[in-house]
Design an enzyme around this catalytic site. Structure first.
Site, mmCIF file in Angstrom:
data_model
loop_
_atom_site.group_PDB
_atom_site.id
_atom_site.type_symbol
_atom_site.label_atom_id
_atom_site.label_comp_id
_atom_site.label_asym_id
_atom_site.label_seq_id
_atom_site.Cartn_x
_atom_site.Cartn_y
_atom_site.Cartn_z
ATOM 1 N N LYS A 81 -11.287 0.631 22.737
ATOM 2 C CA LYS A 81 -10.763 -0.152 21.737
ATOM 3 C C LYS A 81 -11.328 0.277 20.291
ATOM 4 C CE LYS A 81 -10.644 -3.817 19.077
ATOM 5 N NZ LYS A 81 -10.239 -3.226 17.915
ATOM 6 N N SER B 114 -20.528 -6.673 14.638
ATOM 7 C CA SER B 114 -21.309 -7.904 13.913
ATOM 8 C C SER B 114 -22.000 -8.863 15.172
ATOM 9 C CB SER B 114 -20.424 -8.771 13.238
ATOM 10 O OG SER B 114 -19.354 -9.255 13.905
ATOM 11 N N GLU C 156 -24.888 -3.519 20.432
ATOM 12 C CA GLU C 156 -25.281 -3.245 19.269
ATOM 13 C C GLU C 156 -24.984 -3.610 17.915
ATOM 14 O OE1 GLU C 156 -26.309 -1.313 16.338
ATOM 15 O OE2 GLU C 156 -25.150 0.332 16.739
ATOM 16 N N CYS D 14 -25.819 -0.340 10.149
ATOM 17 C CA CYS D 14 -26.302 -1.252 11.103
ATOM 18 C C CYS D 14 -27.834 -1.365 10.906
ATOM 19 C CB CYS D 14 -25.891 -1.480 12.546
ATOM 20 S SG CYS D 14 -26.240 0.237 13.425
ATOM 21 N N GLU E 209 -27.099 -9.435 6.371
ATOM 22 C CA GLU E 209 -26.487 -8.157 6.408
ATOM 23 C C GLU E 209 -25.386 -7.862 5.233
ATOM 24 O OE1 GLU E 209 -24.416 -6.313 9.745
ATOM 25 O OE2 GLU E 209 -25.937 -4.959 9.966
HETATM 26 P P1 NAI Z 1 -16.716 -6.993 13.865
HETATM 27 O O1 NAI Z 1 -17.720 -7.220 15.083
HETATM 28 O O2 NAI Z 1 -15.686 -8.272 13.958
HETATM 29 O O3 NAI Z 1 -15.689 -5.866 14.444
HETATM 30 C C1 NAI Z 1 -16.037 -4.576 15.373
HETATM 31 C C2 NAI Z 1 -15.208 -4.497 16.496
HETATM 32 O O4 NAI Z 1 -15.269 -5.504 17.276
HETATM 33 C C3 NAI Z 1 -13.790 -4.056 15.960
HETATM 34 O O5 NAI Z 1 -13.465 -3.170 16.946
HETATM 35 C C4 NAI Z 1 -13.144 -5.380 16.227
HETATM 36 O O6 NAI Z 1 -11.573 -4.958 16.279
HETATM 37 C C5 NAI Z 1 -13.584 -6.248 17.477
HETATM 38 N N1 NAI Z 1 -13.660 -7.390 17.613
HETATM 39 C C6 NAI Z 1 -13.510 -8.226 16.409
HETATM 40 N N2 NAI Z 1 -13.066 -9.449 17.230
HETATM 41 C C7 NAI Z 1 -13.352 -9.396 18.178
HETATM 42 C C8 NAI Z 1 -13.227 -10.416 19.296
HETATM 43 N N3 NAI Z 1 -12.688 -11.622 19.246
HETATM 44 N N4 NAI Z 1 -13.119 -9.986 20.763
HETATM 45 C C9 NAI Z 1 -13.249 -8.777 20.868
HETATM 46 N N5 NAI Z 1 -13.148 -7.606 19.732
HETATM 47 C C10 NAI Z 1 -13.319 -8.125 18.646
HETATM 48 O O7 NAI Z 1 -16.897 -6.363 12.494
HETATM 49 P P2 NAI Z 1 -16.111 -6.623 11.291
HETATM 50 O O8 NAI Z 1 -15.226 -7.649 11.028
HETATM 51 O O9 NAI Z 1 -15.407 -5.380 11.216
HETATM 52 O O10 NAI Z 1 -17.324 -6.539 10.391
HETATM 53 C C11 NAI Z 1 -17.920 -7.660 9.906
HETATM 54 C C12 NAI Z 1 -19.382 -7.398 9.733
HETATM 55 O O11 NAI Z 1 -20.059 -6.844 10.779
HETATM 56 C C13 NAI Z 1 -19.780 -6.369 8.601
HETATM 57 O O12 NAI Z 1 -19.810 -6.925 7.269
HETATM 58 C C14 NAI Z 1 -21.086 -6.034 9.261
HETATM 59 O O13 NAI Z 1 -22.059 -6.918 8.573
HETATM 60 C C15 NAI Z 1 -20.973 -6.108 10.526
HETATM 61 N N6 NAI Z 1 -20.961 -4.551 11.240
HETATM 62 C C16 NAI Z 1 -21.829 -4.098 11.835
HETATM 63 C C17 NAI Z 1 -21.818 -2.826 12.365
HETATM 64 C C18 NAI Z 1 -22.925 -2.363 13.379
HETATM 65 O O14 NAI Z 1 -22.715 -1.011 13.307
HETATM 66 N N7 NAI Z 1 -23.718 -2.920 13.872
HETATM 67 C C19 NAI Z 1 -20.298 -2.212 12.581
HETATM 68 C C20 NAI Z 1 -19.381 -2.893 11.730
HETATM 69 C C21 NAI Z 1 -19.795 -4.091 11.027
HETATM 70 MG MG MG Z 2 -14.752 -9.213 12.483
#
Ligand code: NAI
Ligand code: MG
Length: 536
Positions: free
Chosen positions: A227, A281, A303, A337, A434
């Site tokens: 996904k 996140s 991660e 990250c 972050e």
């Molecule tokens: P997120 O962690 O919510 O999204 C990442 C992935 O998880 C996306 O594919 C999203 O659709 C999916 N996701 C979101 N909610 C979910 C759920 N309830 N169940 C299953 N999958 C789910 O991150 P988001 O909202 O895009 O960004 C928020 C913060 O996260 C950013 O500001 C940053 O601080 C951090 N982040 C860290 C990353 C890393 O490389 N470790 C990458 C992206 C964001």
């Molecule tokens: Mg999110």
């Protein structure tokens, strides 16, 4: 740019960037009007990418199909906020269909039964096809993500190809052990694929995250439902199509686009998914871990976020340290990250370091990421843009000194001025959370014991940077820092063989390198008596 070039040469290996097709067109349009962040003209004048958006449906069982609901959602150009495509919106039913295709491909299909060498050849053919399409892929990545085209084309696509070469190399070298057990037994272990892997990836490096997840899973013989992030669904669909052209059997790799709480949650909680891998996140990481635990206890690798220290000692070459610290934080619009988001500088070099860091940030070239020489494009979307600006406000309110930047750039899209704060204290929100944006926080330290303690005083533990010429200091720091990666006199070196992952709340498990294979293998112990035992 100097450090970025260093990175790209580290990453590129022997693959050369082809200047044909879309890229040459883009570059012929590029080159002038480079915007420094003090002026906003160039962000108003955007290059139109000359690439088609070929695939917007889910890829399930080797076919592009609409969402079961018929619904679509918009994909945006973060340079302008304009919609560039409408993409099938996955939900529970689409995940169910994709999982049953992956299940069938694993249980009945040719993939786990073919020789490891045949699987390896498909991975290699795929890597070749990606190389052939790398201009188109890089342009699509930049269009949908906003990262500099040069970075996508010259660093990320070559690294993507390198990662698949690396995993193709592993495919036929995965095997178990003969175990010397007590008694008259022949004991062996079989290393078998886990089954159906569910993989959820973020938007900051859509293609690289695809490679980190899909590469090891396929090398080990698993099947996949991936996904993508809702912000960046496009490039994964194109590369997945190329995978099928390379001979991947249907159902082995299924790609579903959609939102997290719907499609993502359905994948994390699916009873027929045998393993889950997630990048994103820490908050969402906790949710998916819980969904996995409450459903079928599938093992989960995570991660997650970081607040990585970048530590500059008094013996450092200040100019080089400034450049590397700048790169460590601002690379990819600060959306990494492992960004070096707490720049600790020894008090003896602090003033000089600060002055030069500010000048470097003011020189940073921000603008249309398709233009040549641009170092920084827009943030991914309005939500992240607002989040970063609110952290900047928090820094100002908590009395950190705003040295430069602090505002949006231009009037459209999600561009933010490179921002530097000095006099940052450990307990400020900007030193703890972050930010995921172009905001550098510079902190002062006096001695090594103090900086070790302060660097580790965070809930995260993804990475750390150490800048020193003193081998004793380097040796001490590499052991004392509680982080999954310690870069000494370098940063963001992402070779395919180097494991990556977090201590503490930065995650569980490691990706890349030999360690990534462990996530996608079951170990089966097989015991055979050496003599005819009495009971048979
Ligand atoms: P997120 O962690 O919510 O999204 C990442 C992935 O998880 C996306 O594919 C999203 O659709 C999916 N996701 C979101 N909610 C979910 C759920 N309830 N169940 C299953 N999958 C789910 O991150 P988001 O909202 O895009 O960004 C928020 C913060 O996260 C950013 O500001 C940053 O601080 C951090 N982040 C860290 C990353 C890393 O490389 N470790 C990458 C992206 C964001
Ligand atoms: Mg999110």
């Amino acid at each position: 740019m100097m450090a970025a070039r260093r990175l790209s040469s580290l990453l590129s290996r022997s693959l050369s960037f082809s200047s044909s097709g879309a890229a040459s067109l883009l570059h012929s349009l590029a080159g002038r009007n480079i915007n420094r962040f003090s002026t906003a003209a160039a962000v108003e004048d955007l290059i139109t990418p000359q690439v088609p958006i070929r695939y917007t449906q889910h890829l399930i069982n080797g076919q592009f199909v609409d969402a079961a609901s018929g619904k679509t959602f918009p994909a945006y150009d973060p340079r302008s906020g304009e919609v560039i495509a409408n993409v099938a919106e996955g939900d529970v039913e689409d995940i169910n269909r994709a999982v049953s295709a992956a299940r069938k491909a694993f249980d009945e299909g040719p993939w786990p039964k073919m020789t490891a060498y045949e699987r390896s050849r498909i991975l290699l053919r795929f890597a070749d096809l990606v190389e052939k399409h790398s201009d188109e892929l890089a342009a699509l990545e930049t269009w949908n993500n906003g990262k500099p085209f040069e970075q996508a084309a010259k660093s990320e696509l070559p690294l993507f190809v390198r990662l698949f070469h690396y995993y193709a190399g592993w495919a036929d070298k995965i095997h178990g052990l003969t175990v010397p057990a007590d008694g008259d037994y022949h004991v062996q272990t079989l290393h078998e694929p886990v089954g159906v892997a569910g993989q959820i990836i973020p938007w900051n490096f859509p293609l690289i995250m695809f490679a980190w997840k899909v590469g090891p899973a396929l090398a080990c013989g698993n099947t996949i439902v991936l996904k993508t992030a809702e912000q960046t669904p496009l490039t994964a669909l194109l590369v997945a199509k190329l995978f099928h052209e390379a001979g991947l059997p249907k159902g082995v790799l299924n790609v579903v686009s959609g939102y997290g709480p719907t499609a993502g949650a359905a994948l994390a909680s699916h009873m027929d998914v045998d393993k889950l891998a997630f990048t994103g996140s820490t908050d969402t990481g906790k949710i998916v871990l819980e969904l996995a635990a409450r459903s079928n206890l599938k093992p989960v690798t995570l991660e997650l976020g970081g607040k990585s220290p970048f530590i500059v000692f008094e013996d450092a070459d200040v100019d080089k340290a400034v450049e590397l610290a700048h790169f460590a934080l601002f690379f990819n619009q600060g959306q990494c990250c492992c960004a070096g988001s707490r720049t600790f500088v020894h008090e003896r070099v602090y003033d000089e370091f600060l002055e030069k860091s500010k000048k470097r940030a003011l020189r940073r070239v921000v603008g249309d990421p398709f233009k040549k020489g641009v170092e920084q494009g827009p943030q991914i979307d309005g939500e992240q843009f607002e989040k970063v600006l609110s952290y900047i406000r928090s820094g100002i309110e908590s009395n950190a000194t705003l040295e430069c930047g602090g505002n949006r750039l231009g009037s459209k899209g999600f561009f933010i001025q490179p921002t530097v704060f000095s006099n940052v204290q450990d307990d400020m929100v900007i030193a703890q959370d972050e930010i995921f944006g172009p905001v550098q926080s510079i902190l002062k330290f006096k001695d090594i014991d103090e900086v070790i303690q302060r660097a580790n005083r965070t809930r995260y533990g993804l990475a750390a940077g150490v800048f020193t010429k003193n081998v004793d200091t380097a040796n001490r720091l590499m052991r004392a820092l509680r982080a999954g990666t310690v870069w000494i006199n370098c940063f963001d070196v992402f070779d395919a063989a180097i494991p990556f992952g977090g201590y503490k709340m930065s995650g569980i498990g490691r990706e890349k390198g030999i360690y990534s294979l462990h996530n996608y293998l079951q170990v089966k112990a097989v015991v055979t008596p050496l003599k005819n035992p009495a009971w048979i």
